[in-house]
Write an enzyme that holds these catalytic residues in place. Structure first.
Site, short mmCIF file in Angstrom:
data_model
loop_
_atom_site.label_atom_id
_atom_site.label_comp_id
_atom_site.label_asym_id
_atom_site.label_seq_id
_atom_site.Cartn_x
_atom_site.Cartn_y
_atom_site.Cartn_z
N THR A 52 40.07 27.49 35.53
CA THR A 52 40.94 26.32 35.66
C THR A 52 40.21 25.16 36.31
O THR A 52 40.49 23.99 36.04
CB THR A 52 42.20 26.68 36.47
N TYR A 140 37.08 39.64 38.37
CA TYR A 140 37.95 38.91 37.44
C TYR A 140 37.88 39.57 36.07
O TYR A 140 36.88 39.47 35.36
CB TYR A 140 37.47 37.46 37.38
N LYS A 168 41.37 40.19 40.08
CA LYS A 168 42.27 39.26 39.41
C LYS A 168 42.45 39.79 38.00
O LYS A 168 41.50 39.85 37.20
CB LYS A 168 41.70 37.84 39.37
N VAL A 208 46.98 34.81 41.39
CA VAL A 208 46.10 33.65 41.35
C VAL A 208 46.57 32.84 40.15
O VAL A 208 46.36 33.23 39.00
CB VAL A 208 44.62 34.04 41.18
#
Length: 293
Positions: A52, A140, A168, A208
C-alpha cells in the site's frame, strides 16, 4: 471476551499509504500529518513501505526518510514496521538493514516474488532475513501477488526462530491459519479486511489494513465490540464496512489507488494510474455512507 493472542506490534495496524507531492516527490510533512490522524483515530501500529505504501517504486533513501518522519511524529509508543523483501535475497537483506538503521521496530517481510521458489528456498530466505538484523519479523503471506505461498508447514518451522513472531495473512486459508495458530505462538494479523473479524474470532492478533487509511475507527469498531463480548454488534459493525471494503480492495483497482482516491495524498507512481472519475465517485459514496452509519 478479549482475545489472549500475542500482539507484538499492536492490534489495529494500518498499512499506510506513502504521500507524494503533486510532482511525485515524497511528502514527509503529509506523511506525518496522516500518521498522527491514524493514531488519533484508533490505529495502534503502522506499517510503512508495504504494498500500500508503494514500496516497489520508492527508493531505499525515501523509505528511510519516511520512517524517520513518522517516528518523529508518533513517538516511540507506536510500533512502526517497515516493509522489506524483493525478488532476490540480497535486496531483502539490504532493505532490512536499512530499516533497522532508520529506527524500525519490526520488519514486514514479503515472500520472494516472481521466481516462485520451492518451500525450502522460501524458508531459507526468511531465515537469512531473520539473521540479518536484531528486529522481529512479521512474515507476509500474499500468494496472489508473489506467486508463492508460505505453506503452513513452512510457517511451523519458521516459528521456531526467536525473531519470527508474526504473520500478515492474505492467503485466504482459514484452515491453514487455524492449524498454525494451534501449534505456535505466532501472532496472526489479517491482511484481508473481509477476514479481519473471522480470523480474530479464532485467535488472530488483529489486522494490517489498507482500508484503515480512510476509516480507522470503523475498521477497529468490530474488534472492540468483540472484545467487549458483544458478538452480535461486532458482526453488525463488520457488515457496515463491507461495501467500502469491496470497492477499495476487490473491485479491480489496487488498494493504494483507491485509498489515495479518498485522501489528499498526492498521485500514485507509475505504472499505477489514478482511479477514474466513476470509480472515485463510487468510492466517495460508499465512504460517506459508512461514516454516516
Amino acid at each position: 471476551m478479549t482475545t489472549t493472542a500475542p500482539r507484538p506490534f499492536g492490534r489495529t495496524l494500518c498499512a499506510m499509504i506513502t504521500p507524494f507531492t503533486a510532482t511525485g516527490a515524497l511528502d514527509p510533512d503529509a506523511a506525518r500529518t496522516h500518521a498522527a490522524r491514524l493514531v488519533a483515530e484508533g490505529c495502534d501500529g503502522i506499517v510503512l513501505s508495504g504494498t500500500t505504501g508503494e514500496s516497489p517504486t520508492t527508493t531505499g533513501a525515501e523509505k528511510a526518510v519516511l520512517l524517520r518522519a513518522v517516528r518523529a511524529e508518533v513517538g516511540d509508543g507506536v510500533p512502526l514496521l517497515s516493509g522489506v523483501g524483493g525478488p532476490d535475497t540480497a535486496t531483502a537483506l539490504r532493505l532490512a538493514r536499512e530499516a533497522e538503521d532508520a529506527g524500525a521496530d519490526g520488519l514486514l517481510v514479503v515472500s520472494p516474488y516472481y521466481s516462485r521458489p520451492q518451500q525450502s528456498a522460501v524458508e531459507a530466505y526468511f531465515l537469512r532475513v531473520a539473521e540479518s538484523t536484531g528486529l522481529p519479523l512479521m512474515l507476509y503471506d500474499i500468494p496472489g501477488r508473489t506467486g508463492v505461498r508460505i505453506e503452513p508447514d513452512t510457517l511451523l518451522r519458521l516459528a521456531e526462530h526467536p525473531r519470527v513472531v508474526a504473520v500478515k495473512d492474505c492467503s485466504y486459508d482459514l484452515l491453514g491459519a487455524t492449524k498454525v495458530l494451534a501449534r505456535t505462538s505466532l501472532a496472526y494479523y489479517s491482511g484481508s479486511e473481509e477476514l479481519n473479524l473471522p480470523l480474530y474470532a479464532v485467535g488472530g492478533a488483529g489486522y494490517v489494513s489498507t482500508v484503515a487509511n480512510v476509516a480507522p475507527r470503523q475498521m477497529r469498531a468490530p474488534l472492540d465490540a468483540f472484545d467487549a463480548g458483544r458478538t452480535d454488534e461486532a458482526a453488525r459493525l463488520n457488515g457496515l464496512t463491507a461495501r467500502l471494503v469491496e470497492l477499495m480492495m476487490a473491485n479491480g483497482l489496487p488498494g493504494t489507488v483507491t485509498a489515495k482516491a479518498l485522501l489528499d495524498a498526492g498521485p500514485v507512481r507509475e505504472p499505477l494510474q489514478p482511479a477514474g472519475r466513476e470509480a472515485a465517485d463510487g468510492l466517495r459514496k460508499a465512504y460517506e455512507e459508512l461514516l454516516a452509519a
